[in-house]
Design a protein around this motif. Structure first.
Motif, PDB file in Angstrom:
ATOM      1  N   ARG A   1       0.799  -1.220   0.000  1.00  0.00           N
ATOM      2  CA  ARG A   1       0.000   0.000   0.000  1.00  0.00           C
ATOM      3  C   ARG A   1       0.832   1.269   0.000  1.00  0.00           C
ATOM      4  NH1 ARG A   1      -3.558  -1.447   5.002  1.00  0.00           N
ATOM      5  NH2 ARG A   1      -1.630  -2.489   5.437  1.00  0.00           N
ATOM      6  N   GLY A   2       2.088   1.229  -0.292  1.00  0.00           N
ATOM      7  CA  GLY A   2       2.923   2.423  -0.329  1.00  0.00           C
ATOM      8  C   GLY A   2       3.995   2.372   0.742  1.00  0.00           C
ATOM      9  N   PRO A   3       4.836   3.396   0.783  1.00  0.00           N
ATOM     10  CA  PRO A   3       5.949   3.384   1.728  1.00  0.00           C
ATOM     11  C   PRO A   3       5.475   3.550   3.170  1.00  0.00           C
ATOM     12  CG  PRO A   3       5.864   5.466   0.547  1.00  0.00           C
ATOM     13  CD  PRO A   3       4.829   4.572  -0.065  1.00  0.00           C
ATOM     14  N   ARG A   4       6.142   2.853   4.069  1.00  0.00           N
ATOM     15  CA  ARG A   4       5.868   2.977   5.493  1.00  0.00           C
ATOM     16  C   ARG A   4       6.665   4.133   6.042  1.00  0.00           C
ATOM     17  NH1 ARG A   4       5.710  -2.637   8.815  1.00  0.00           N
ATOM     18  NH2 ARG A   4       5.138  -1.349  10.554  1.00  0.00           N
ATOM     19  N   ARG A   5       6.034   4.964   6.844  1.00  0.00           N
ATOM     20  CA  ARG A   5       6.706   6.107   7.438  1.00  0.00           C
ATOM     21  C   ARG A   5       7.556   5.701   8.638  1.00  0.00           C
ATOM     22  NH1 ARG A   5       6.993  10.197   4.096  1.00  0.00           N
ATOM     23  NH2 ARG A   5       5.018  10.650   3.154  1.00  0.00           N
ATOM     24  N   SER A   6       7.126   4.699   9.380  1.00  0.00           N
ATOM     25  CA  SER A   6       7.866   4.277  10.568  1.00  0.00           C
ATOM     26  C   SER A   6       7.673   2.783  10.767  1.00  0.00           C
ATOM     27  CB  SER A   6       7.355   5.041  11.797  1.00  0.00           C
ATOM     28  OG  SER A   6       6.040   4.637  12.107  1.00  0.00           O
ATOM     29  N   GLY A   7       8.365   2.247  11.750  1.00  0.00           N
ATOM     30  CA  GLY A   7       8.216   0.833  12.061  1.00  0.00           C
ATOM     31  C   GLY A   7       7.139   0.576  13.099  1.00  0.00           C
ATOM     32  N   LEU A   8       6.353   1.586  13.424  1.00  0.00           N
ATOM     33  CA  LEU A   8       5.304   1.442  14.430  1.00  0.00           C
ATOM     34  C   LEU A   8       4.107   0.699  13.855  1.00  0.00           C
ATOM     35  CD1 LEU A   8       5.447   5.098  15.759  1.00  0.00           C
ATOM     36  CD2 LEU A   8       6.373   3.069  16.876  1.00  0.00           C
ATOM     37  N   ARG A   9       3.481  -0.125  14.676  1.00  0.00           N
ATOM     38  CA  ARG A   9       2.282  -0.845  14.213  1.00  0.00           C
ATOM     39  C   ARG A   9       1.132   0.106  13.975  1.00  0.00           C
ATOM     40  NH1 ARG A   9       2.237  -6.063  18.195  1.00  0.00           N
ATOM     41  NH2 ARG A   9       4.187  -6.918  17.440  1.00  0.00           N
ATOM     42  N   ASP A  10       0.943   1.055  14.898  1.00  0.00           N
ATOM     43  CA  ASP A  10      -0.134   2.034  14.785  1.00  0.00           C
ATOM     44  C   ASP A  10       0.441   3.418  15.066  1.00  0.00           C
ATOM     45  OD1 ASP A  10      -2.460   3.445  14.716  1.00  0.00           O
ATOM     46  OD2 ASP A  10      -3.495   2.283  16.260  1.00  0.00           O
ATOM     47  N   PRO A  11       0.989   4.077  14.037  1.00  0.00           N
ATOM     48  CA  PRO A  11       1.653   5.357  14.259  1.00  0.00           C
ATOM     49  C   PRO A  11       0.721   6.448  14.814  1.00  0.00           C
ATOM     50  CG  PRO A  11       1.843   4.683  11.959  1.00  0.00           C
ATOM     51  CD  PRO A  11       1.071   3.635  12.667  1.00  0.00           C
ATOM     52  N   GLU A  12      -0.528   6.440  14.400  1.00  0.00           N
ATOM     53  CA  GLU A  12      -1.454   7.458  14.914  1.00  0.00           C
ATOM     54  C   GLU A  12      -1.662   7.301  16.415  1.00  0.00           C
ATOM     55  OE1 GLU A  12      -5.044   8.078  12.755  1.00  0.00           O
ATOM     56  OE2 GLU A  12      -4.021   7.941  10.829  1.00  0.00           O
ATOM     57  N   ARG A  13      -1.770   6.072  16.860  1.00  0.00           N
ATOM     58  CA  ARG A  13      -1.937   5.817  18.296  1.00  0.00           C
ATOM     59  C   ARG A  13      -0.685   6.245  19.063  1.00  0.00           C
ATOM     60  NH1 ARG A  13      -3.220  -0.031  21.035  1.00  0.00           N
ATOM     61  NH2 ARG A  13      -3.414   0.743  23.152  1.00  0.00           N
ATOM     62  N   ALA A  14       0.484   5.980  18.517  1.00  0.00           N
ATOM     63  CA  ALA A  14       1.733   6.375  19.168  1.00  0.00           C
ATOM     64  C   ALA A  14       1.838   7.891  19.286  1.00  0.00           C
ATOM     65  CB  ALA A  14       2.920   5.820  18.383  1.00  0.00           C
ATOM     66  N   VAL A  15       1.435   8.582  18.239  1.00  0.00           N
ATOM     67  CA  VAL A  15       1.500  10.041  18.254  1.00  0.00           C
ATOM     68  C   VAL A  15       0.480  10.609  19.244  1.00  0.00           C
ATOM     69  CG1 VAL A  15       1.059  12.074  16.824  1.00  0.00           C
ATOM     70  CG2 VAL A  15       2.470  10.232  15.957  1.00  0.00           C
ATOM     71  N   ARG A  16      -0.708  10.010  19.290  1.00  0.00           N
ATOM     72  CA  ARG A  16      -1.705  10.452  20.288  1.00  0.00           C
ATOM     73  C   ARG A  16      -1.173  10.252  21.696  1.00  0.00           C
ATOM     74  NH1 ARG A  16      -5.557   7.484  17.153  1.00  0.00           N
ATOM     75  NH2 ARG A  16      -5.542   5.910  18.797  1.00  0.00           N
ATOM     76  N   GLY A  17      -0.488   9.149  21.923  1.00  0.00           N
ATOM     77  CA  GLY A  17       0.112   8.889  23.224  1.00  0.00           C
ATOM     78  C   GLY A  17       1.177   9.912  23.578  1.00  0.00           C
ATOM     79  N   LEU A  18       1.950  10.323  22.589  1.00  0.00           N
ATOM     80  CA  LEU A  18       2.953  11.356  22.813  1.00  0.00           C
ATOM     81  C   LEU A  18       2.294  12.669  23.224  1.00  0.00           C
ATOM     82  CD1 LEU A  18       5.858  12.510  22.615  1.00  0.00           C
ATOM     83  CD2 LEU A  18       5.347  12.975  20.207  1.00  0.00           C
ATOM     84  N   GLY A  19       1.240  13.061  22.505  1.00  0.00           N
ATOM     85  CA  GLY A  19       0.539  14.298  22.842  1.00  0.00           C
ATOM     86  C   GLY A  19      -0.116  14.229  24.207  1.00  0.00           C
ATOM     87  N   ALA A  20      -0.763  13.116  24.501  1.00  0.00           N
ATOM     88  CA  ALA A  20      -1.428  12.961  25.791  1.00  0.00           C
ATOM     89  C   ALA A  20      -0.407  12.928  26.930  1.00  0.00           C
ATOM     90  CB  ALA A  20      -2.270  11.684  25.801  1.00  0.00           C
ATOM     91  N   GLY A  21       0.700  12.272  26.718  1.00  0.00           N
ATOM     92  CA  GLY A  21       1.737  12.226  27.740  1.00  0.00           C
ATOM     93  C   GLY A  21       2.346  13.590  28.004  1.00  0.00           C
ATOM     94  N   THR A  22       2.557  14.342  26.943  1.00  0.00           N
ATOM     95  CA  THR A  22       3.104  15.691  27.085  1.00  0.00           C
ATOM     96  C   THR A  22       2.158  16.580  27.870  1.00  0.00           C
ATOM     97  OG1 THR A  22       4.296  15.453  24.992  1.00  0.00           O
ATOM     98  CG2 THR A  22       3.945  17.690  25.797  1.00  0.00           C
ATOM     99  N   LEU A  23       0.877  16.536  27.534  1.00  0.00           N
ATOM    100  CA  LEU A  23      -0.106  17.359  28.241  1.00  0.00           C
ATOM    101  C   LEU A  23      -0.286  16.908  29.692  1.00  0.00           C
ATOM    102  CD1 LEU A  23      -2.718  17.790  25.404  1.00  0.00           C
ATOM    103  CD2 LEU A  23      -1.265  19.577  26.382  1.00  0.00           C
ATOM    104  N   SER A  24      -0.237  15.610  29.938  1.00  0.00           N
ATOM    105  CA  SER A  24      -0.357  15.100  31.307  1.00  0.00           C
ATOM    106  C   SER A  24       0.831  15.546  32.155  1.00  0.00           C
ATOM    107  CB  SER A  24      -0.447  13.583  31.313  1.00  0.00           C
ATOM    108  OG  SER A  24      -1.586  13.153  30.620  1.00  0.00           O
ATOM    109  N   LEU A  25       2.011  15.463  31.585  1.00  0.00           N
ATOM    110  CA  LEU A  25       3.201  15.918  32.294  1.00  0.00           C
ATOM    111  C   LEU A  25       3.123  17.413  32.583  1.00  0.00           C
ATOM    112  CD1 LEU A  25       6.039  15.261  33.372  1.00  0.00           C
ATOM    113  CD2 LEU A  25       6.903  15.802  31.096  1.00  0.00           C
TER     114      LEU A  25
END
Length: 139
Positions: free
Chosen positions: A25-49
């Motif tokens: 389906r095209g080039p993979r941007r990262s080796g993450l299984r679910d990159p959107e979920r990982a990015v949401r976790g980064l944002g949520a973690g940053t705001l929680s901190l």
């Protein structure tokens, strides 16, 4: 082995990373299984901190920084609550924009006490990095 099957496995790369997404389906941007979920976790973690630091900073600011009035304490608590609420809503596309606005509000709270401006600048830089990581991972 040649053909499209070989292109999806990534066996020809030394690090073993796939060069295209599974199913071709095209080039993979990262080796993450679910990159959107990982990015949401980064944002949520940053705001929680950020919320945690804001709440824990109230007493040291009062002791060291001098006169932190009721309005400033109320603003800090309100910003911390807003950060927690936004952390829980990171699935919404507008939450990233609201997180950026929150950083601006924290810097604006620097009018109430100089240390809030310092915290605002620090967390604005952290948020800018999180946005950069989001852009790199999601493309």
């Amino acid at each position: 082995m040649s053909g499209p099957e070989h292109a999806t496995t990534g066996d020809d790369r030394p690090d073993g990373a796939a060069t295209t997404a599974p199913g071709g389906r095209g080039p993979r941007r990262s080796g993450l299984r679910d990159p959107e979920r990982a990015v949401r976790g980064l944002g949520a973690g940053t705001l929680s901190l950020e919320a945690l630091v804001l709440v824990l900073a109230i007493q040291p600011i009062r002791m060291v920084g001098g006169d932190l009035g009721g309005a400033a304490i109320g603003a800090v608590v309100a910003l911390a609550v807003a950060a927690v609420l936004l952390a829980g809503m990171m699935r919404r596309p507008w939450a990233w924009h609201a997180g950026t606005a929150l950083q601006g509000l924290l810097m604006l709270a620097g009018l109430l006490h100089w240390s809030l401006l310092v915290l605002g600048v620090v967390f604005a830089l952290v948020w800018a990095y999180a946005l950069h990581v989001r852009r790199v991972i999601l493309g």
